[in-house]
Design a protein around this motif. Structure first.
Motif, PDB file in Angstrom:
ATOM      1  N   VAL A 140       4.044   1.352  -4.673  1.00  0.00           N
ATOM      2  CA  VAL A 140       4.969   0.384  -4.087  1.00  0.00           C
ATOM      3  C   VAL A 140       5.808   1.107  -3.037  1.00  0.00           C
ATOM      4  O   VAL A 140       6.893   1.631  -3.314  1.00  0.00           O
ATOM      5  N   PHE A 141       5.270   1.199  -1.835  1.00  0.00           N
ATOM      6  CA  PHE A 141       5.978   1.763  -0.678  1.00  0.00           C
ATOM      7  C   PHE A 141       6.544   0.625   0.155  1.00  0.00           C
ATOM      8  O   PHE A 141       5.895  -0.404   0.357  1.00  0.00           O
ATOM      9  N   ARG A 142       7.761   0.805   0.637  1.00  0.00           N
ATOM     10  CA  ARG A 142       8.382  -0.189   1.501  1.00  0.00           C
ATOM     11  C   ARG A 142       9.217   0.525   2.573  1.00  0.00           C
ATOM     12  O   ARG A 142       9.732   1.624   2.351  1.00  0.00           O
ATOM     13  N   ASP A 143       9.373  -0.144   3.714  1.00  0.00           N
ATOM     14  CA  ASP A 143      10.311   0.338   4.721  1.00  0.00           C
ATOM     15  C   ASP A 143      11.724   0.138   4.209  1.00  0.00           C
ATOM     16  O   ASP A 143      12.008  -0.817   3.461  1.00  0.00           O
ATOM     17  N   GLY A 144      12.619   1.013   4.626  1.00  0.00           N
ATOM     18  CA  GLY A 144      14.011   0.887   4.236  1.00  0.00           C
ATOM     19  C   GLY A 144      14.748  -0.170   5.034  1.00  0.00           C
ATOM     20  O   GLY A 144      14.253  -0.667   6.056  1.00  0.00           O
ATOM     21  N   LEU A 145      15.930  -0.527   4.577  1.00  0.00           N
ATOM     22  CA  LEU A 145      16.779  -1.496   5.266  1.00  0.00           C
ATOM     23  C   LEU A 145      17.714  -0.767   6.220  1.00  0.00           C
ATOM     24  O   LEU A 145      17.871   0.451   6.159  1.00  0.00           O
ATOM     25  N   GLY A 146      18.366  -1.545   7.082  1.00  0.00           N
ATOM     26  CA  GLY A 146      19.283  -0.971   8.059  1.00  0.00           C
ATOM     27  C   GLY A 146      18.554  -0.564   9.321  1.00  0.00           C
ATOM     28  O   GLY A 146      17.331  -0.410   9.341  1.00  0.00           O
ATOM     29  N   PRO A 147      19.299  -0.372  10.405  1.00  0.00           N
ATOM     30  CA  PRO A 147      18.680  -0.058  11.709  1.00  0.00           C
ATOM     31  C   PRO A 147      17.792   1.186  11.665  1.00  0.00           C
ATOM     32  O   PRO A 147      16.758   1.239  12.334  1.00  0.00           O
ATOM     33  N   GLY A 162      20.680   6.148 -11.644  1.00  0.00           N
ATOM     34  CA  GLY A 162      20.500   6.349 -10.219  1.00  0.00           C
ATOM     35  C   GLY A 162      19.581   5.304  -9.610  1.00  0.00           C
ATOM     36  O   GLY A 162      19.048   4.438 -10.297  1.00  0.00           O
ATOM     37  N   PRO A 163      19.370   5.377  -8.299  1.00  0.00           N
ATOM     38  CA  PRO A 163      18.556   4.374  -7.617  1.00  0.00           C
ATOM     39  C   PRO A 163      17.087   4.480  -8.024  1.00  0.00           C
ATOM     40  O   PRO A 163      16.588   5.539  -8.397  1.00  0.00           O
ATOM     41  N   ALA A 164      16.394   3.342  -7.905  1.00  0.00           N
ATOM     42  CA  ALA A 164      14.973   3.275  -8.254  1.00  0.00           C
ATOM     43  C   ALA A 164      14.077   3.518  -7.047  1.00  0.00           C
ATOM     44  O   ALA A 164      12.874   3.285  -7.115  1.00  0.00           O
ATOM     45  N   TRP A 165      14.652   3.972  -5.949  1.00  0.00           N
ATOM     46  CA  TRP A 165      13.878   4.218  -4.714  1.00  0.00           C
ATOM     47  C   TRP A 165      14.170   5.626  -4.208  1.00  0.00           C
ATOM     48  O   TRP A 165      15.318   6.089  -4.256  1.00  0.00           O
ATOM     49  N   THR A 166      13.132   6.285  -3.717  1.00  0.00           N
ATOM     50  CA  THR A 166      13.280   7.592  -3.075  1.00  0.00           C
ATOM     51  C   THR A 166      12.570   7.558  -1.731  1.00  0.00           C
ATOM     52  O   THR A 166      11.446   7.052  -1.618  1.00  0.00           O
ATOM     53  N   ARG A 167      13.241   8.117  -0.728  1.00  0.00           N
ATOM     54  CA  ARG A 167      12.664   8.133   0.620  1.00  0.00           C
ATOM     55  C   ARG A 167      11.797   9.382   0.794  1.00  0.00           C
ATOM     56  O   ARG A 167      12.165  10.474   0.354  1.00  0.00           O
ATOM     57  N   VAL A 168      10.664   9.207   1.448  1.00  0.00           N
ATOM     58  CA  VAL A 168       9.756  10.330   1.673  1.00  0.00           C
ATOM     59  C   VAL A 168       9.940  10.865   3.091  1.00  0.00           C
ATOM     60  O   VAL A 168      10.472  10.189   3.980  1.00  0.00           O
ATOM     61  N   THR A 169       9.508  12.083   3.275  1.00  0.00           N
ATOM     62  CA  THR A 169       9.420  12.672   4.609  1.00  0.00           C
ATOM     63  C   THR A 169       7.988  12.552   5.084  1.00  0.00           C
ATOM     64  O   THR A 169       7.054  12.990   4.390  1.00  0.00           O
ATOM     65  N   GLU A 170       7.787  11.920   6.223  1.00  0.00           N
ATOM     66  CA  GLU A 170       6.438  11.694   6.718  1.00  0.00           C
ATOM     67  C   GLU A 170       5.821  13.006   7.219  1.00  0.00           C
ATOM     68  O   GLU A 170       6.516  14.020   7.372  1.00  0.00           O
ATOM     69  N   SER A 171       4.527  12.965   7.479  1.00  0.00           N
ATOM     70  CA  SER A 171       3.805  14.186   7.856  1.00  0.00           C
ATOM     71  C   SER A 171       4.316  14.801   9.151  1.00  0.00           C
ATOM     72  O   SER A 171       4.149  16.007   9.390  1.00  0.00           O
ATOM     73  N   ASP A 172       4.966  13.971  10.005  1.00  0.00           N
ATOM     74  CA  ASP A 172       5.512  14.516  11.253  1.00  0.00           C
ATOM     75  C   ASP A 172       6.930  15.045  11.086  1.00  0.00           C
ATOM     76  O   ASP A 172       7.578  15.433  12.066  1.00  0.00           O
ATOM     77  N   GLY A 173       7.433  15.017   9.816  1.00  0.00           N
ATOM     78  CA  GLY A 173       8.752  15.576   9.543  1.00  0.00           C
ATOM     79  C   GLY A 173       9.891  14.592   9.620  1.00  0.00           C
ATOM     80  O   GLY A 173      11.037  14.926   9.290  1.00  0.00           O
ATOM     81  N   ARG A 174       9.609  13.355  10.010  1.00  0.00           N
ATOM     82  CA  ARG A 174      10.684  12.360  10.122  1.00  0.00           C
ATOM     83  C   ARG A 174      10.893  11.635   8.795  1.00  0.00           C
ATOM     84  O   ARG A 174       9.949  11.460   8.020  1.00  0.00           O
ATOM     85  N   PRO A 175      12.138  11.159   8.536  1.00  0.00           N
ATOM     86  CA  PRO A 175      12.360  10.335   7.340  1.00  0.00           C
ATOM     87  C   PRO A 175      11.494   9.085   7.410  1.00  0.00           C
ATOM     88  O   PRO A 175      11.369   8.468   8.479  1.00  0.00           O
ATOM     89  N   GLY A 176      10.881   8.725   6.293  1.00  0.00           N
ATOM     90  CA  GLY A 176       9.906   7.655   6.320  1.00  0.00           C
ATOM     91  C   GLY A 176      10.190   6.519   5.367  1.00  0.00           C
ATOM     92  O   GLY A 176      11.347   6.102   5.178  1.00  0.00           O
ATOM     93  N   GLN A 177       9.131   6.039   4.717  1.00  0.00           N
ATOM     94  CA  GLN A 177       9.242   4.918   3.803  1.00  0.00           C
ATOM     95  C   GLN A 177       9.882   5.342   2.481  1.00  0.00           C
ATOM     96  O   GLN A 177      10.124   6.525   2.218  1.00  0.00           O
ATOM     97  N   TRP A 178      10.118   4.335   1.666  1.00  0.00           N
ATOM     98  CA  TRP A 178      10.666   4.550   0.330  1.00  0.00           C
ATOM     99  C   TRP A 178       9.606   4.149  -0.695  1.00  0.00           C
ATOM    100  O   TRP A 178       8.829   3.225  -0.468  1.00  0.00           O
TER     101      TRP A 178
END
Length: 557
Positions: A140-147, A162-178
């Motif tokens: 269950v991957f989803r895009d995050g909310l907010g700009p 704690g929260p039930a979602w964790t954000r991943v770091t994508e292969s290019d090093g940028r913050p990605g989906q949750w």
């Protein structure tokens, strides 16, 4: 002659073994250690199977022993078709199943389908793949909310804190989906709308069925399907989905879509001989919702956690037993009773807390301490009450010794992620998972050949060791052995409950040839004239009356 029968009638006319079985839960880490590393293992369990045969249970349920990083004591599974090296090899599992069968014991294994370990090859592939990829569709991957997408997709919280979602770091090093994890961050939830996930678990079922297991206890059985819109849920996040009938259910628990999954699983099990079973760990209330899991074409058993949670009073016990039996009778299924397991404070301690105390998630040294003598007295009475009820029952390893919770574990040895994710606000489940004592004067009380123990054992546990209780009249171990023998002799599991008139603080019912009395009140209870006393959880008083917090089994003419 009308030969048409409903599924419910067919189930009643040909009761399967599970409808009256007493099943013993083994927590592999803490049952028996064969190699002295301080962690229980499969060869250790095999070496202690004679204990279970002598005790008189019908089957064993093994908590997870699969390859795992052990972030949540094995409930974070990295490979569903092998054995964690800490516990042995696949051949050790095969031998355990065969040795159990030779003693007349069936074997149930744990299945964890709500989530995998983050070390599972599927999740590692998902992390390496792009958003929207087939690999990510298994979870269950989803895009995050907010700009910037830096807010979680919804407000869900983890059961462990704690929260039930964790954000991943994508292969290019940028913050990605949750990704969603209703439990620990190392336990990403699977996407059960994905046909590949469904096919994978059908294959896992067949893998273990082919190896001879008699069934599966299904972890978090009420959690696989989530509400499609992943709507916010402003209420506290708890694993128990109980709601008043006219209130909405939490969007992460007890969704109607889980039932088609289990119908498909049931068809697989029914294709094998030997009456293989499915057991739901479904924290679901009210009883009518729980009964949906054990309809004739779904699971065979569902743990009755409403019974486990019920207060130690005659009205509360009467209400939960009545409600439970009526709900399961409506679908032609047995009720499955339980008082302790690896996730709750042991009932020998829980019942030593003041009546009305909210169920604690663990007990620490600076928390209010249970009354040990009162707790054990009530636990023995509760056990005899439970084992006299029609249906199936589960026992948790060590309860036949009267083991209490380890309530004074040092915080630095705690391993439950609940403790760490709540910053210590919840003590967690380690206290009920401490390795059990077999021999009072042996290293680690006979748990293993050395003093090593993955959680420290209390020094007071020598008095609970099996060798101090075997053959001792009145011991908790002998209480259990006698109860299980009488339960089988009188076929209480397949009996019918009939309530009897009794004082307000007494619970009285008949099951087959037995009358069962539990005295919750302070006034000793005279026994019926002419009744033969078969078993009692504590001695009668000097007047031959039933004392407070005591259960008696009687044969009345």
């Amino acid at each position: 002659m009308n030969t048409n029968t409903t599924p419910q009638e067919a189930a009643r006319s040909t009761p399967g073994w599970w409808t009256e079985a007493v099943i013993y839960q083994i927590y592999p880490r803490s049952f028996a250690d064969s190699d002295g590393d301080g962690i229980g293992d499969l060869p250790g369990i095999t070496a202690r199977l004679d204990h279970l045969a002598e005790l008189g249970v019908d089957a064993v349920w093994l908590s997870p022993f699969y390859p795992s990083p052990q972030a949540d004591a094995g409930y974070d599974v990295a490979d569903y078709r092998d054995v964690e090296p800490l516990f042995g090899k696949l051949s050790d599992a095969d031998r355990l199943i065969a040795e159990a069968k030779s003693r007349g014991l069936r074997t149930i294994v744990d299945l964890v389908p709500n989530h995998t370990s983050s070390a599972h090859v599927w999740f590692q592939a998902a992390l390496a793949a792009a958003p929207g990829s087939a690999e990510r569709q298994r979870y269950v991957f989803r895009d995050g909310l907010g700009p910037a997408g830096d807010e979680p997709p919804n407000d869900w919280q983890s059961v462990f804190g704690g929260p039930a979602w964790t954000r991943v770091t994508e292969s290019d090093g940028r913050p990605g989906q949750w990704y969603l994890h209703l439990f620990d961050t190392a336990q990403p939830d699977l996407n059960w709308d994905n046909p590949e996930v469904r096919a994978e678990f059908l294959d896992v079922l067949r893998f273990w069925l082919d190896r001879g297991v008699d069934g599966f206890r299904v972890d978090v059985a009420h959690g696989l399907v989530k509400q499609a819109d992943l709507a916010n849920w402003e209420e506290p996040q708890e694993i128990l989905s109980g709601q008043e009938v006219d209130k909405p259910r939490p969007p992460m628990w007890d969704q109607d879509g889980v039932h088609e999954i289990y119908r498909e699983w049931r068809r697989v099990l029914d294709s094998y001989d030997g009456e293989r079973i499915l057991v739901a760990e479904a924290w679901v209330e009210p009883a009518e919702r729980l009964a949906r899991y054990v309809r004739p074409d779904e699971m065979h058993q569902a743990f009755n956690f409403e019974f486990l949670l019920a207060a130690w009073t005659a009205p509360a016990q009467y209400a939960v037993v009545t409600r439970s039996l009526e709900a399961t009778e409506a679908v032609g299924a047995p009720t499955t009773w339980v008082l302790s397991n690896h996730d709750v404070v042991r009932h020998a301690s829980r019942l030593g807390l003041p009546i009305g105390t909210p169920r604690p998630n663990g007990i620490g040294a600076d928390d209010p301490q249970p009354d040990a003598a009162l707790g054990l007295r009530r636990a023995r009475a509760a056990t005899l009450l439970m084992l006299a009820l029609p249906g199936s029952a589960y026992l948790y390893q060590g309860e036949e010794l009267g083991l209490p919770e380890h309530t004074t574990l040092a915080d630095e040895v705690r391993q439950d992620p609940t403790y760490h994710r709540t910053g210590g606000a919840q003590r967690g489940r380690d206290g009920c998972r401490v390795p059990i004592p077999w021999e009072a004067d042996a290293p680690s009380y006979g748990f293993g050949p050395t003093d090593a123990s993955w959680l420290p054992q209390p020094t007071s546990w020598a008095e609970y060791a099996l060798d101090r209780q075997r053959g001792v009249p009145g011991s908790t171990y002998e209480l259990y052995r006698t109860a299980l023998r009488l339960r089988r002799e009188h076929q209480l599991g397949r009996g019918t409950l009939r309530w009897l008139e009794s004082p307000d603080e007494v619970l009285a019912f008949a099951n087959g040839p037995l009358t069962v009395l539990t005295n919750f009140g302070a006034t000793p209870l005279p026994l019926p004239a002419g009744a033969e006393l078969l078993h009692t959880s504590a001695p009668l008083d000097t007047d031959g009356h039933l004392p407070t917090d005591t259960t008696a089994w009687l044969h009345t003419p």
